[in-house]
Design an enzyme around this catalytic site. Structure first.
Site, mmCIF file in Angstrom:
data_model
loop_
_atom_site.group_PDB
_atom_site.id
_atom_site.type_symbol
_atom_site.label_atom_id
_atom_site.label_comp_id
_atom_site.label_asym_id
_atom_site.label_seq_id
_atom_site.Cartn_x
_atom_site.Cartn_y
_atom_site.Cartn_z
ATOM 1 C CB CYS A 159 -0.905 -0.017 1.224
ATOM 2 S SG CYS A 159 -2.122 1.309 1.267
ATOM 3 C CB CYS A 353 -6.375 5.500 -5.925
ATOM 4 S SG CYS A 353 -5.697 6.081 -4.349
#
Length: 423
Positions: A159, A353
């Site tokens: 991440c 995102c």
């Protein structure tokens, strides 16, 4: 009547509970089990870590919200999953039976894989609200005596978005305080290049993020294997493209935020045949355990192979839109099972995102997440910063009110016009 238990009440678990209740009606029981009694909007944590948000604005009590939808809530850690016996064993010694289990626990943060890393060591984290508050306390001390800062991601991390976000937010906040000139910033990451993001890059992410780093006077070291951290010093082995040692670094710092690698949480990882060696749940195309047909999983706890082999290990991220489609597929397939029908719903493994960069932002769309892709799109602008601020409020409001509508589908795709990219 069947009993569906959702294990974990984060950005996957809460929507799962609401969608299950909406889809199944009141004739089936739905229970959420979570280690703590509050919801935390994790994407806001980089803001919390520099004092731009407070805990009360990005958390809220879970129980009352679920109760409005006739969803039971148990605020206790799970000590063991008896998969063969279809039950959870809780910290108080009680046992909770289930007919279906939906695992949305998120990850175990593997700080221990790098000696000296993590909030109990010498680096900060934005992975939880508690960590973000601890980082904010450390940042306030740092402001009294500023110096070098290191921000990035450890070997095995998957991440990377929050690392980039925090680097730019950190820089922006220091500029506002007129202290940026006193703080050399280095981005240290296991990614093979800036903008890799665990995705093999998205569109022009490499060039764009390198340009932003240069514009913000942020240096970088990629293919970086952090081997240990001591007070005020980080030891980093930089590898070349073939995995051979290129350079050894001893980097001084007065503040560091480094994202860890992820593993599966202990009670999930301990279930024989449920997970891979890292403790991530192995699932089929319908989000269902390959061994236990009444266990489903979604989100960060799911095993997804990396998009490519990299000199320093990196994982593939699970973004919000992907998690949302995993949840919708799970709910559909549980409903089908209850109706005596075969599972046929599959998640849309696309990456979408919104990344804040302090006073601007970057949005990326990878359809599908793993290349080659039909859509490979990366854009930057102040509109992304504003969109993420608005999305934070929108998502938290939806979780408080118990809405079962797809949040990313409605807001990120439609409200921002990105849905046209899928056509």
């Amino acid at each position: 009547m069947s009993h569906i238990v959702v294990l974990g009440a984060g950005t996957g678990g809460m929507p799962a509970a609401y969608e299950l209740r909406e889809k199944l009606g009141r004739e089936h029981r739905v229970t959420v089990v979570n280690a703590v009694d509050y919801f935390q909007f994790v994407p806001s944590n980089p803001w919390v870590a520099v004092g731009w948000r407070e805990r009360d604005t990005v958390t809220f009590p879970i129980g009352p919200c679920l109760a409005k939808k006739d969803i039971a809530f148990v605020a206790q850690p799970v000590t063991r999953i008896d998969a063969a016996g279809n039950a959870l064993e809780l910290a108080d010694g009680s046992r909770l039976d289930y007919d279906f289990l939906v695992v949305t626990t998120g990850p175990k943060l593997a700080f221990d894989e790098v000696p000296g890393a993590g909030p109990q060591g010498h680096t900060q984290s934005v992975c939880t609200i508690d960590h973000a508050e601890q980082a904010w306390a450390g940042y306030r001390r740092f402001l009294d005596d500023p110096g070098p800062a290191i921000i990035g991601a450890m070997p095995g991390a998957s991440c990377f978005g929050p690392a980039y976000e925090f680097a730019f937010i950190f820089s922006t906040d220091l500029k506002r305080r007129k202290l940026r000139n006193k703080v050399p910033i280095t981005y240290v990451s296991s990614e093979p290049y800036v903008g890799h993001l665990g995705l093999g890059g998205v569109g022009d992410s490499k060039t764009m993020l390198e340009s932003e780093f240069r514009s913000n006077d942020i240096k970088w070291i990629t293919n970086a294997k952090v081997t240990r951290v001591e007070a005020g010093k980080m030891f980093v082995t930089e590898l070349d493209e073939h995995g051979a040692t290129k350079k050894e670094h001893e980097l001084p710092f007065k503040f560091s935020m480094m994202l860890p690698a992820f593993k599966g949480v202990d009670p999930v990882a301990a279930v024989e045949g449920l997970c891979n060696p890292r403790g991530m749940v192995l699932i089929d195309e319908f989000q269902r355990s390959k061994k236990y047909r009444n266990i489903y999983a979604a989100g960060v706890c799911v095993a997804i192979p990396p998009v490519e082999v990299t000199p320093v290990p990196t994982g593939a991220p699970k973004t919000g839109y992907m998690i949302e489609t995993m949840i919708t597929a799970i709910v559909h397939n549980i409903a089908a099972d209850l109706a005596g029908q075969p599972a046929d719903a599959k998640a849309t493994w696309n990456a979408i995102c919104l990344a804040d960069m302090g006073d601007t932002g970057a949005a990326f769309v990878a359809l599908p997440q793993i290349p080659p892709r039909n859509v490979n799109w990366f854009k930057k602008g102040k509109w992304v910063h504003l969109a993420k601020v608005a999305f934070e409020k929108y998502f938290i409001r939806k979780m408080k009110t118990g809405s079962s509508e797809p949040v990313y589908e409605k807001y990120v795709l439609k409200a921002l016009g990105i849905e046209r990219l899928q056509k």
